[in-house]
Enzyme design. Structure first.
Site, PDB file in Angstrom:
ATOM      1  CG  ASP A  47      -9.057  -5.219   1.105  1.00  0.00           C
ATOM      2  OD1 ASP A  47      -7.858  -5.127   1.448  1.00  0.00           O
ATOM      3  OD2 ASP A  47      -9.903  -4.356   1.381  1.00  0.00           O
ATOM      4  NE  ARG A  82      -7.336   4.247   2.478  1.00  0.00           N
ATOM      5  CZ  ARG A  82      -7.697   2.960   2.580  1.00  0.00           C
ATOM      6  NH1 ARG A  82      -8.627   2.599   3.465  1.00  0.00           N
ATOM      7  NH2 ARG A  82      -7.164   2.058   1.791  1.00  0.00           N
ATOM      8  NE  ARG A 140       0.782  -0.859   4.543  1.00  0.00           N
ATOM      9  CZ  ARG A 140      -0.285  -0.308   5.110  1.00  0.00           C
ATOM     10  NH1 ARG A 140      -0.158   0.811   5.830  1.00  0.00           N
ATOM     11  NH2 ARG A 140      -1.482  -0.837   4.953  1.00  0.00           N
ATOM     12  CG  ASP A 153      -1.981  -0.997   1.232  1.00  0.00           C
ATOM     13  OD1 ASP A 153      -2.825  -0.938   0.333  1.00  0.00           O
ATOM     14  OD2 ASP A 153      -2.001  -1.869   2.128  1.00  0.00           O
ATOM     15  CG  HIS A 180     -11.047  -0.981  -1.410  1.00  0.00           C
ATOM     16  ND1 HIS A 180     -10.897   0.378  -1.126  1.00  0.00           N
ATOM     17  CD2 HIS A 180     -10.002  -1.615  -0.780  1.00  0.00           C
ATOM     18  CE1 HIS A 180      -9.849   0.551  -0.346  1.00  0.00           C
ATOM     19  NE2 HIS A 180      -9.283  -0.631  -0.125  1.00  0.00           N
ATOM     20  CG  HIS A 239      -9.361  -3.141   8.058  1.00  0.00           C
ATOM     21  ND1 HIS A 239      -9.733  -2.142   7.201  1.00  0.00           N
ATOM     22  CD2 HIS A 239      -8.125  -3.554   7.650  1.00  0.00           C
ATOM     23  CE1 HIS A 239      -8.767  -1.944   6.309  1.00  0.00           C
ATOM     24  NE2 HIS A 239      -7.778  -2.787   6.563  1.00  0.00           N
TER      25      HIS A 239
END
Length: 534
Positions: free
Chosen positions: A279, A166, A104, A96, A197, A209
């Site tokens: 994902d 985002r 990251r 990511d 997504h 998540h």
């Protein structure tokens, strides 16, 4: 396999055989099935160096590896890590790197790049393209092949707990415009983009998540609001699309990642033929419903090509070690083929798509890939020429004029051919001349003396495979000599390094390659074409 690169080293026996899962003792069919299972998985791993199990998996055909923040300490360490991972197998490294909050590479210091919401609010597609190029250059310098970005979700729910800033915005057209710029900039820099997504995470009030979101919109709303950015990205050539762990009852009662109906929308309605990436399968939307291994099989069966297993790092909440998660999942994929839950043909199709993307990325790891790609695409060909040169060949150069601007007649393509085909003989019909670039007397425009009117010349006595010319129509003596050589050697390939007047230039040539110049990328491209190499 010992891995050592610039101080990055695993303390393993360099002579120890690599035999993951006892592969060498399997029959050929079992080995191939295991390799196919490995090819469609994208595990994470713990630590800042590749562990022994990961090296074994890479040698066994592992298709992809995903980096997380705990794997990365600095730009230099990340580049060494990527070098070690790539050295161990043909693998796609992903992570990511969206800009803004989700990074990251910059997880410790914070991202130097603005996020999608800033770009959407700024409203300048050229700025989006410039920022995306900067992010992509960071990614490529780290040795990473694919960024799991950009976010194409239309943030239609202001209470969305996971997308928010985002997203490029709440207007589908705005999101589509900036998404296309982001995708093109990334892939122009040699980094594969992964749009996410699908079919849209913007209208959720639950973070996948931690739970299973359900989006209860009708299909016309989904098509008008959420799909346009994905359609635009597909049309722009995006290489990968990531699924969402969300249920869309208008399409299926299964979450998108494991829904043939939802993924069929991407393949059939939008015409996407790239890699569908899941994902992370360690998210609770999956683990609390299907389980990680079972969800992986269901995703592959539904049409996913590359399954992201998720983050096994410290505090990530995964159950089991990084190795246990990978091996358990791989075993389940193999078992699913054996018991009929997962058709072998579907697994092979997924693996082939991943390999195709891996090849694209591997070519772009070369420092001069853009120059080489331009040179390859610029080549124009007449007749059958690909892969026709083998062994020792004979080349006759009939060029006469030197380029006054450069001060010399370039010989790069001739050198590249000679290096690729040892024993190659190159003869020049005209003698070279001297001179300075940018300066010429009237005599220099001819740049060489004409061959004798009578008597033998290079190319007269033995068969010739290649004839090299510049722009013969600008020099009657060169044009006449080329015609004479073609009369003697009608099957020779004419390699034209100058400016052709059109597709019918050099009409006497049955086979010809027009390169539009003579630089090292052009030399390598022409040589690769003629010799059938990559």
């Amino acid at each position: 396999m010992a891995v050592e690169a610039e101080g990055l080293m695993n303390p393993v026996d360099p002579e120890a055989p690599v035999d993951p899962e006892g592969v060498e003792s399997m029959d050929e069919e079992a080995r191939e099935l295991r390799r196919l299972a490995y090819a469609v998985l994208m595990p994470g791993f713990d630590g800042t160096e590749p562990p022994r199990w990961l090296l074994d998996a890479l040698a066994g055909g592992l298709g992809s590896v995903c980096y997380f923040g705990h794997n990365l300490e600095s730009a230099e360490q990340t580049a060494r890590l990527s070098e070690a991972v790539h050295a161990a197998g043909e693998v796609l490294i992903a992570m990511d790197e969206e800009g803004g909050a989700v990074s990251r590479l910059h997880v410790r210091a914070g991202s130097p790049h603005v996020g999608a919401a800033v770009l959407g609010s700024a409203g300048d597609p050229e700025l989006t393209r410039a920022v995306a190029r900067n992010i992509a250059r960071d990614v490529r310098a780290a040795g990473v092949d694919m960024a799991l970005a950009p976010v194409l979700d239309v943030n239609s729910n202001p209470a969305n707990p996971v997308i928010g800033v985002r997203s490029f915005g709440s207007d589908p057209d705005v999101v589509a415009t900036h998404s296309v710029e982001f995708v093109r900039a990334f892939q122009d820099e040699g980094v594969a983009a992964c749009a996410k997504h699908f079919p849209g995470h913007g209208d959720t009030s639950v973070d996948s998540h931690v739970g299973l979101p359900v989006v209860t919109v009708d299909l016309p709303t989904l098509r008008a609001r959420d799909l346009p950015p994905f359609a635009a990205a597909v049309a722009a050539g995006v290489h990968a699309v990531m699924t969402s762990h969300i249920v869309f009852p208008a399409l299926d009662d299964r979450m998108a990642t494991v829904s043939p109906a939802v993924l069929g929308l991407l393949r059939e309605d939008l015409g996407f033929d790239g890699v569908i990436v899941s994902d992370a399968m360690d998210m609770r939307a999956v683990t609390e419903t299907l389980g990680l291994a079972g969800g992986t099989v269901a995703a592959l069966a539904a049409g996913v090509d590359l399954v992201c297993l998720g983050n096994p790092g410290p505090g990530a909440g995964a159950t089991g070690t990084d190795e246990e998660i990978f091996r358990t999942t791989a075993d389940e994929v193999v078992a699913a083929v054996a018991d009929g839950r997962l058709p072998r043909r579907r697994l092979a199709e997924a693996a082939a798509r991943v390999r195709r993307l891996t090849t694209w990325c591997a070519q772009r790891r070369e420092p001069d890939w853009a120059e080489y790609a331009a040179a390859r695409q610029a080549l124009r060909v007449r007749g059958e020429v690909a892969g026709t040169l083998r062994g020792e060949v004979r080349v006759v150069d009939v060029r006469r004029r030197r380029n006054i601007a450069s001060g010399r007649l370039s010989g790069l393509t001739l050198r590249a051919l000679a290096e690729a085909l040892p024993g190659t003989v190159v003869d020049a019909v005209f003698a070279p001349t001297t001179g300075s670039e940018g300066r010429a007397d009237a005599a220099d425009l001819a740049a060489a003396t004409a061959p004798p009117a009578a008597g033998p010349r290079p190319g007269d006595d033995l068969p010739v495979d290649v004839l090299v010319t510049g722009t013969p129509r600008t020099d009657p003596l060169e044009a006449a000599e080329l015609d004479r050589q073609l009369a003697l050697h009608p099957d020779a390939v004419v390699l034209c390094l100058g400016w052709p007047s059109g597709p019918d230039d050099i009409p006497a040539a049955r086979r010809a390659v027009f390169t539009y110049g003579d630089s090292w990328p052009t030399a390598r491209a022409a040589t690769a074409l003629l010799t059938g190499s990559r």
